[in-house]
Every structure is written in structure tokens, then in C-alpha cells.
Enzyme design. Structure first.
Site, PDB file in Angstrom:
ATOM      1  N   ARG A 161       8.738   0.405  65.650  1.00  0.00           N
ATOM      2  CA  ARG A 161       8.667   0.581  64.191  1.00  0.00           C
ATOM      3  C   ARG A 161       7.421   1.340  63.746  1.00  0.00           C
ATOM      4  O   ARG A 161       6.976   1.182  62.598  1.00  0.00           O
ATOM      5  CB  ARG A 161       8.744  -0.764  63.458  1.00  0.00           C
ATOM      6  CG  ARG A 161      10.024  -1.538  63.731  1.00  0.00           C
ATOM      7  CD  ARG A 161      10.215  -2.670  62.747  1.00  0.00           C
ATOM      8  NE  ARG A 161      11.445  -3.397  63.040  1.00  0.00           N
ATOM      9  CZ  ARG A 161      11.531  -4.414  63.895  1.00  0.00           C
ATOM     10  NH1 ARG A 161      10.456  -4.830  64.532  1.00  0.00           N
ATOM     11  NH2 ARG A 161      12.686  -4.987  64.111  1.00  0.00           N
ATOM     12  N   LYS A 194       6.115  15.023  57.668  1.00  0.00           N
ATOM     13  CA  LYS A 194       7.570  15.089  57.820  1.00  0.00           C
ATOM     14  C   LYS A 194       7.914  15.283  59.295  1.00  0.00           C
ATOM     15  O   LYS A 194       7.537  16.292  59.902  1.00  0.00           O
ATOM     16  CB  LYS A 194       8.149  16.241  56.991  1.00  0.00           C
ATOM     17  CG  LYS A 194       8.216  15.919  55.509  1.00  0.00           C
ATOM     18  CD  LYS A 194       8.575  17.118  54.662  1.00  0.00           C
ATOM     19  CE  LYS A 194      10.034  17.476  54.752  1.00  0.00           C
ATOM     20  NZ  LYS A 194      10.382  18.548  53.757  1.00  0.00           N
ATOM     21  N   GLU A 201       3.963  31.745  56.377  1.00  0.00           N
ATOM     22  CA  GLU A 201       3.784  30.460  55.683  1.00  0.00           C
ATOM     23  C   GLU A 201       2.350  30.314  55.147  1.00  0.00           C
ATOM     24  O   GLU A 201       2.128  29.639  54.148  1.00  0.00           O
ATOM     25  CB  GLU A 201       4.117  29.273  56.605  1.00  0.00           C
ATOM     26  CG  GLU A 201       5.595  29.144  56.994  1.00  0.00           C
ATOM     27  CD  GLU A 201       6.464  28.336  56.005  1.00  0.00           C
ATOM     28  OE1 GLU A 201       5.969  27.972  54.917  1.00  0.00           O
ATOM     29  OE2 GLU A 201       7.637  28.097  56.335  1.00  0.00           O
ATOM     30  N   LYS A 233      -1.613  22.970  51.139  1.00  0.00           N
ATOM     31  CA  LYS A 233      -0.485  22.080  51.390  1.00  0.00           C
ATOM     32  C   LYS A 233      -0.924  20.620  51.221  1.00  0.00           C
ATOM     33  O   LYS A 233      -0.179  19.801  50.672  1.00  0.00           O
ATOM     34  CB  LYS A 233       0.108  22.299  52.780  1.00  0.00           C
ATOM     35  CG  LYS A 233       1.288  21.374  52.999  1.00  0.00           C
ATOM     36  CD  LYS A 233       2.331  21.855  53.939  1.00  0.00           C
ATOM     37  CE  LYS A 233       3.484  20.866  53.992  1.00  0.00           C
ATOM     38  NZ  LYS A 233       4.361  21.076  55.144  1.00  0.00           N
ATOM     39  N   GLU A 243       8.145  13.835  48.615  1.00  0.00           N
ATOM     40  CA  GLU A 243       8.966  14.984  48.245  1.00  0.00           C
ATOM     41  C   GLU A 243       9.904  14.687  47.083  1.00  0.00           C
ATOM     42  O   GLU A 243      11.118  14.885  47.171  1.00  0.00           O
ATOM     43  CB  GLU A 243       9.793  15.455  49.455  1.00  0.00           C
ATOM     44  CG  GLU A 243      10.252  16.887  49.297  1.00  0.00           C
ATOM     45  CD  GLU A 243      10.772  17.474  50.604  1.00  0.00           C
ATOM     46  OE1 GLU A 243      11.171  16.716  51.482  1.00  0.00           O
ATOM     47  OE2 GLU A 243      10.748  18.693  50.717  1.00  0.00           O
ATOM     48  N   ARG A 255       6.344  18.724  45.423  1.00  0.00           N
ATOM     49  CA  ARG A 255       6.417  19.235  46.788  1.00  0.00           C
ATOM     50  C   ARG A 255       7.491  20.327  46.931  1.00  0.00           C
ATOM     51  O   ARG A 255       7.462  21.107  47.875  1.00  0.00           O
ATOM     52  CB  ARG A 255       6.687  18.054  47.744  1.00  0.00           C
ATOM     53  CG  ARG A 255       6.241  18.324  49.158  1.00  0.00           C
ATOM     54  CD  ARG A 255       6.089  17.045  49.961  1.00  0.00           C
ATOM     55  NE  ARG A 255       6.118  17.346  51.382  1.00  0.00           N
ATOM     56  CZ  ARG A 255       5.779  16.492  52.343  1.00  0.00           C
ATOM     57  NH1 ARG A 255       5.383  15.276  52.037  1.00  0.00           N
ATOM     58  NH2 ARG A 255       5.832  16.848  53.606  1.00  0.00           N
ATOM     59  N   ASN A 304       8.767  25.243  48.814  1.00  0.00           N
ATOM     60  CA  ASN A 304       9.975  25.930  49.262  1.00  0.00           C
ATOM     61  C   ASN A 304      10.096  27.354  48.733  1.00  0.00           C
ATOM     62  O   ASN A 304      11.171  27.944  48.792  1.00  0.00           O
ATOM     63  CB  ASN A 304      11.214  25.120  48.866  1.00  0.00           C
ATOM     64  CG  ASN A 304      11.298  23.820  49.655  1.00  0.00           C
ATOM     65  OD1 ASN A 304      10.903  23.776  50.813  1.00  0.00           O
ATOM     66  ND2 ASN A 304      11.792  22.775  49.022  1.00  0.00           N
ATOM     67  N   HIS A 351      12.382  29.876  50.377  1.00  0.00           N
ATOM     68  CA  HIS A 351      13.179  29.154  51.381  1.00  0.00           C
ATOM     69  C   HIS A 351      14.666  29.086  51.057  1.00  0.00           C
ATOM     70  O   HIS A 351      15.478  28.932  51.959  1.00  0.00           O
ATOM     71  CB  HIS A 351      12.634  27.735  51.592  1.00  0.00           C
ATOM     72  CG  HIS A 351      11.426  27.701  52.482  1.00  0.00           C
ATOM     73  ND1 HIS A 351      10.262  28.360  52.178  1.00  0.00           N
ATOM     74  CD2 HIS A 351      11.215  27.113  53.703  1.00  0.00           C
ATOM     75  CE1 HIS A 351       9.371  28.158  53.149  1.00  0.00           C
ATOM     76  NE2 HIS A 351       9.923  27.413  54.085  1.00  0.00           N
ATOM     77  N   HIS A 377      16.513  30.283  54.133  1.00  0.00           N
ATOM     78  CA  HIS A 377      17.401  29.437  54.947  1.00  0.00           C
ATOM     79  C   HIS A 377      18.792  30.061  55.070  1.00  0.00           C
ATOM     80  O   HIS A 377      19.407  30.022  56.135  1.00  0.00           O
ATOM     81  CB  HIS A 377      17.545  28.044  54.319  1.00  0.00           C
ATOM     82  CG  HIS A 377      16.404  27.138  54.630  1.00  0.00           C
ATOM     83  ND1 HIS A 377      16.095  26.042  53.858  1.00  0.00           N
ATOM     84  CD2 HIS A 377      15.499  27.149  55.632  1.00  0.00           C
ATOM     85  CE1 HIS A 377      15.039  25.426  54.365  1.00  0.00           C
ATOM     86  NE2 HIS A 377      14.658  26.075  55.441  1.00  0.00           N
ATOM     87  N   HIS A 413      11.987  32.090  61.382  1.00  0.00           N
ATOM     88  CA  HIS A 413      11.865  31.409  60.096  1.00  0.00           C
ATOM     89  C   HIS A 413      10.885  32.147  59.171  1.00  0.00           C
ATOM     90  O   HIS A 413      11.190  32.411  57.999  1.00  0.00           O
ATOM     91  CB  HIS A 413      11.412  29.966  60.320  1.00  0.00           C
ATOM     92  CG  HIS A 413      11.189  29.201  59.050  1.00  0.00           C
ATOM     93  ND1 HIS A 413      12.225  28.848  58.203  1.00  0.00           N
ATOM     94  CD2 HIS A 413      10.056  28.740  58.462  1.00  0.00           C
ATOM     95  CE1 HIS A 413      11.733  28.201  57.159  1.00  0.00           C
ATOM     96  NE2 HIS A 413      10.427  28.120  57.293  1.00  0.00           N
TER      97      HIS A 413
END
Lengths: 365, 365
Positions: free
Chosen positions: B123, B144, B186, B228, B238, B242, B246, B249, B253, B266
Site C-alpha cells: 500500500r 503521477k 516540454e 511545474k 489534477e 493542472r 496540457n 497536448h 495526442h 511525444h
């Protein structure tokens, strides 16, 4: 209807306890702002599905929720990474999104499994518990969710608190008597660690509980959940205080491992373990009453208090040392100091524990 | 040596940026009270292992840590539940306990994978990141972590913050030039959403960055991580702010999905996406400079600014609508309003987006 709040700051949540709550699920979900635009996924097992799934689906659909269901085989083997993956697949196929919720309808296995899916899916979506066993009163408080690995139980998991818990006492009426008793073992445990008055109440009302009297059951579950909630709210991540919830579990886990998981139910194993802890407590200075009351109340609940003769003491000792990775010489034990009071003793000698195990085999029934 | 703090209350952690930090890993781990009594597990990929694993193992062993290593195949396919399970098995076999830490040595894939193992094992145990790519400056902030499911990327995961991040600039010196550029995409994104002065600095120093000048790189990474960190510290889970991360993106994407993940990296896809967002911004009232500067700085970093002609506009539009589950008619976009400033526009018409996609195919290079 009774309500217990688990206080965890912004992660606080209520446990509603009463009869017929499944029929009212739509009202409770609406009150707690569960989304009607995003689909829900109910996770349950084959046995529970037969009795309660249609009722829950109908209650939620009528209230305007988009409901999907996944039914897994009953039993511990469903707490696997492979069933977990199947449920994630099901979630994707049903179009679950970040506003969706996963609903666990069932006992501890379903709660742990579905809860871990909710914890992991899109890095965490809402989770709702609808426990259908007495034992699940314990796992419905505290947010511990997990699946098993072939080498270790509960090793892959998270702390993920539910939005709400709906405890419908009607679902308990069809439980096998042996499961009722084993579930009550964890209920009385909460009394033994925290609440002398509640322990006395269980002692006086054991028959009503075994008869599944709804009033008695609702009261006992609300107190049991309430005690666990107090402990968890002081130690959410299991650093310290939360250890007291393991009363009887060091011996109990070892018994389960040595006996095989079919001979002793979890609640039965910890019943024997709690008698052992009470013996230990008295040896370390607690009043004799700690042992007398512990043993009497467990007996009245129809729980075993004697360790099965055929289980090998060496094997039990070894399982205990292995389970908690104790260094040789001393062990950590939750030890009663009075009824409703325990302490963490970090220097119990393995010799003393062996003596207790031997005595548990001689325990008068 | 530069230090950036990610402020997240009791989950705050530092990012150390400098040359030769892997050799000093023992000192940093000791400073952050990583346990020497419990084993550590380093997770890395085959390519990174060849260059840096022995160095890290030696630094940690010398400092008194118990070190185990797991080497996974390079590339996105290792971000699977099956590799995750193998790593849990490895952890159990090595005797990792609740005081143990998992160390990610590598780029984004290794960080996401190892981080999710750390999040789930018992956990949640400690996690340490040692990024070896420029792109990983982004994933090293914010916690993340995730693995992929055959039906969706990053769908099984958690928010799990590291104890510390060691960014050794020496590891970046051997990166292929294409990965350097894609990583810088980025970095400049963080300027475009938040910091006009930093954007101007990148515009002036693009050549130094492409030449991997350690001073320039250290500065740019510390600013990129710092921006960031500010965003994440205001919105850890998020929910809202946040989303500005993107920028580029939504289109990016879709381009990755339509082109296949081999044609466009990417960082390249979001470079084209950021030019598209800049065009959109100007159409919605931002000064012309937003488009001019965005395109110029991306060009100077050697990044693509034109959408490959052969990619079908319909397919791109469909991928975009599918990816974010947009309802027909309007879309949510991160739109620049000035250099270093963006807003979330929730009512961009799909027609306008289609127009932008068409124009991106005509973009002068």
C-alpha cells in the site's frame, strides 16, 4: 437508521446503518453527489449477486443512475491481479470516467478488490461500499484496499477511502450462523481494545446478536465501526496507534496459516488469539478479570477459545516469526492491560509466547 | 548544484539538479533518511543499465545501503501490468518491507512503472527518482505514476510523490539529438504557459541547450521543474489549474495516435500542437506575437512546427474527440492569451479546431 462518521479531514465519510438501505441507495447516492452523467460499476460475487444485485440495480436505475455490474467468483481467489485487470477492462468497456464510481456489494473480498480497482482506475475514482457481512464492518472503515500476490496476501494495494458506506442490516439475515459468529469476533475485538461498557453490553446481549436482532446488531455495528473510525482517524496510514486493531491477530494469523484457511475462519482464529493475548496480559500484570471476561464473552458468542490440539506448536511459532519478520528473542504484541484497554508491548519473549500457545491447547471450553 | 522544492505540505520533496549526482547518491539518500536496514530496489531499463547502473549500485553499496536491481526491456511496452507484477515478485523475493524504497533510474517509462510499484507495494513505500532524460524533468514533478492497459494508456495508476529526485546532468550527455529536442519541447512548454522571461531566455539560448551546455541545461531544467512544481502544488490531484500543463497536448495526442507512435515523438507532436494552440490563441484575440514567438522558439529548438501532410484531418479530429470524450460541437482547449499566459477555454468550436489543423499542414517551415 444510525450514522457513524469516519473523521479524516477532507476524506471524511459516513457509514449509514439500517434496514432496507439498498432499496434507498438512489437517495443516498444522490445526496452524496454521485454523478448521474457518468456510469457506475457495481462489483459483487456470484452468491451476493443472486440475493441482492437486482434490487440494487433497480434502486439505482430508478433514481437515474447509469448502472453496470461485474460479478466475480466468490472467495479469496478473486482478490488477484488477474481479476483486478478484468475489472479495469470492464470499466473501460463500460466507459467509466474520472467522475464515475465503483460500488462494492459484498463482503471483505469484494470490498478489497473493488476498492483497489477504484483506487487505481485513472489514478483513483470514487468508491462506495455496501457490505453484506458482519465481518465487513471492519474493512468498511479505514480505506485499506488490496489484492493478493501468490507469495503474499494484501501486498498490492492502496489507502482509498469510500465516499459513503451503506450497511443494510437486511442483507445480514441470510448469513450462515458460522459467519455470523466469526464476524462478531471482530466486533467484540473493538470492545476489548477500546470500550469496557460496550464489552459488558455484548456480554449481556450475545444471544440477541446471534439471533440477528436488528436493533442489537445495528447498535453493535455502529459501536464497532465507531471505535475503528476513532482509531483510524488518529492514524490513517497505519504508523502506530492503528496497530492496536491487531489484538489477537499475531497468534490468529499463524493459526490460519498452519491450519489451512479452511479449518479456521479468520474470526475464529483471532478469537483464539484474543484469549491468548488476555492470558499474556494477565501474566504481564493485568487483572485476572481481563482473561475471564475475554474468554466468557467469546464463548457466549459461540466462538472457539481453545487452540486445536493437532496444530503443531513449532509450526505456529515459526509462522508467527515469519509473518511479522520478528528478530529472534522478542516479539511485538498487542497486550490488554484492562478490559477496553491495550498497549503495544515490543519486548514479549518468544518463550512466553510459546508457553501461551501451549496453554491455549489446554484451555477449558 | 541547483535545488527546486516541490511544495506539497507533508509530501514536499526536493529535486537536486547537477553534474555527477549519481556518484553522490549515497550522501543524498542518507540525508533523506532512506533506510539502510531495509533493502532498496533499483528499477531501470537495459539501455540505461549499461551506462549508469553499476555506478549507482556502487555509490549506494559503498554508503551502506542494501541494493537490489531489476532491469526491464526499454520502451513503452514495459509499462504493463505484467511487468508491474514481475517487479512486485522481485520486491518480495528481495525482502522489501514497509521501510524499503524503490529507485527509478531512467526516463519517463521507468519512472512511471517503478513509481507505480512503489505506490502499490504494501500500500505504498518510498520512491526515489533518478531521471536520465530531459523529458523526464516533466514526469519527475507531480507524482503521477501508472502503467498502461491494452485499451488505454496510463489507466492504472496513482498519485505517489517521491522522497527526492536526483537529476544528474551527466546522464543527459549521451542522449540522441532527437530525444534532446523532443525533451526540450516540454521545457519550453513550461515557459509558454507561465513565464515570458524564461521563454525569451530559451529563444536566446536554444543553441546552448541543443549543445547540452551543462550550465544552460541546469538552468532550463530547474526553471522547467520549478514552474511545474508551482502548478502542481496548487492542484495536486489534477482538478483544475493542472490542466494548463496540457498546452499543445489535445492536438499532440491526436497526432501521436494517428501517426502511430513511431513517426512522431511525444515532444514533436506537442510542438506541432503548441503552434496550433498559438494560432488558436491569436484567432481568439491574443496578440500576433504569441504565434510568432511560439513558432520561432520551437523552430530554434529544431522541433517540427508543420503537421505532416499525409495525416488525415478527419482521423485527427476523430482521435481528438475520442481522447477527451468531447461532446459534439465544442471542445476544451488550453489557449495562450499572451506569452507566458494561458487560459482554459471550454467552448472552442470543433469547426475552428478543424480549420487550425488544416492550417498546420500549410505552416511555413
Amino acid at each position: 437508521m444510525r450514522e457513524v462518521t469516519v473523521e479524516l479531514g477532507e476524506r471524511s465519510y459516513p457509514i449509514y446503518i439500517g434496514e432496507g438501505l439498498i432499496e434507498e441507495a438512489g437517495t443516498y447516492f444522490t445526496k452524496h453527489e454521485i454523478s448521474k452523467k457518468s456510469p457506475l460499476l457495481i462489483v459483487t460475487d456470484e452468491n451476493v449477486a443472486k440475493r441482492h444485485l437486482a434490487k440494487l440495480e433497480s434502486a439505482l436505475t430508478t433514481a437515474g443512475f447509469q448502472v453496470h455490474s461485474a460479478v466475480v467468483p466468490p472467495g479469496e481467489k478473486s482478490k488477484s491481479l488477474s481479476v483486478f485487470e478484468d475489472l479495469v477492462t470492464k470499466g473501460l468497456e463500460c466507459g467509466l470516467d474520472r467522475k464515475s464510481a465503483i460500488v462494492a456489494l459484498g463482503g471483505g473480498v469484494v470490498g478489497d478488490l473493488a476498492g483497489y480497482v477504484a483506487a487505481a482506475y485513472m489514478r483513483g475514482i470514487k468508491f462506495i461500499q455496501i457490505p453484506t457481512t458482519i465481518l465487513a464492518h471492519d474493512s468498511s472503515v479505514g480505506g485499506k484496499v488490496a489484492v493478493n500476490h501468490p507469495l503474499a496476501k494484501n501486498i498490492i494495494g492502496a489507502f482509498h477511502q469510500p465516499e459513503l458506506v451503506l450497511y443494510d442490516l437486511a442483507t445480514l439475515q441470510t448469513l450462515p450462523q458460522r459467519d455470523v459468529k466469526a464476524g462478531l469476533s471482530e466486533v467484540i475485538k473493538h470492545g476489548l481494545i477500546w470500550d469496557a461498557a460496550f464489552t459488558a453490553w455484548v456480554d449481556d446481549n450475545a444471544e440477541r446478536l446471534l439471533a440477528l436482532d436488528p436493533e442489537a446488531l445495528g447498535y453493535a455495528l455502529s459501536i464497532g465501526c465507531g471505535i475503528k473510525a476513532q482509531v483510524v482517524s488518529k492514524d490513517e496510514r497505519e504508523n502506530d496507534l492503528r496497530m492496536i486493531l491487531n489484538l489477537g491477530h499475531t497468534i490468529g494469523h499463524a493459526l490460519e496459516a498452519v491450519a489451512g484457511y479452511n479449518e479456521l475462519l479468520h474470526g475464529e482464529a483471532i478469537s483464539i488469539g484474543m484469549v491468548g493475548s488476555a492470558r499474556l496480559g494477565v501474566k504481564l500484570g493485568a487483572p485476572q478479570e481481563v482473561y475471564d471476561v475475554t474468554k466468557r464473552v467469546l464463548s457466549r458468542l459461540g466462538l472457539p477459545v481453545q487452540l486445536p490440539q493437532h496444530l503443531d506448536t513449532d509450526a505456529i511459532m515459526e509462522a508467527m516469526l515469519h509473518d511479522k519478520k520478528f528478530s529472534e528473542g522478542t516479539m511485538v504484541f498487542v497486550v490488554p492491560t484492562a478490559i477496553g484497554q491495550v498497549e503495544i508491548n515490543k519486548s514479549v519473549s518468544t518463550e512466553l509466547v510459546r508457553e501461551i500457545v501451549e496453554q491455549l491447547k489446554q484451555e477449558a471450553v
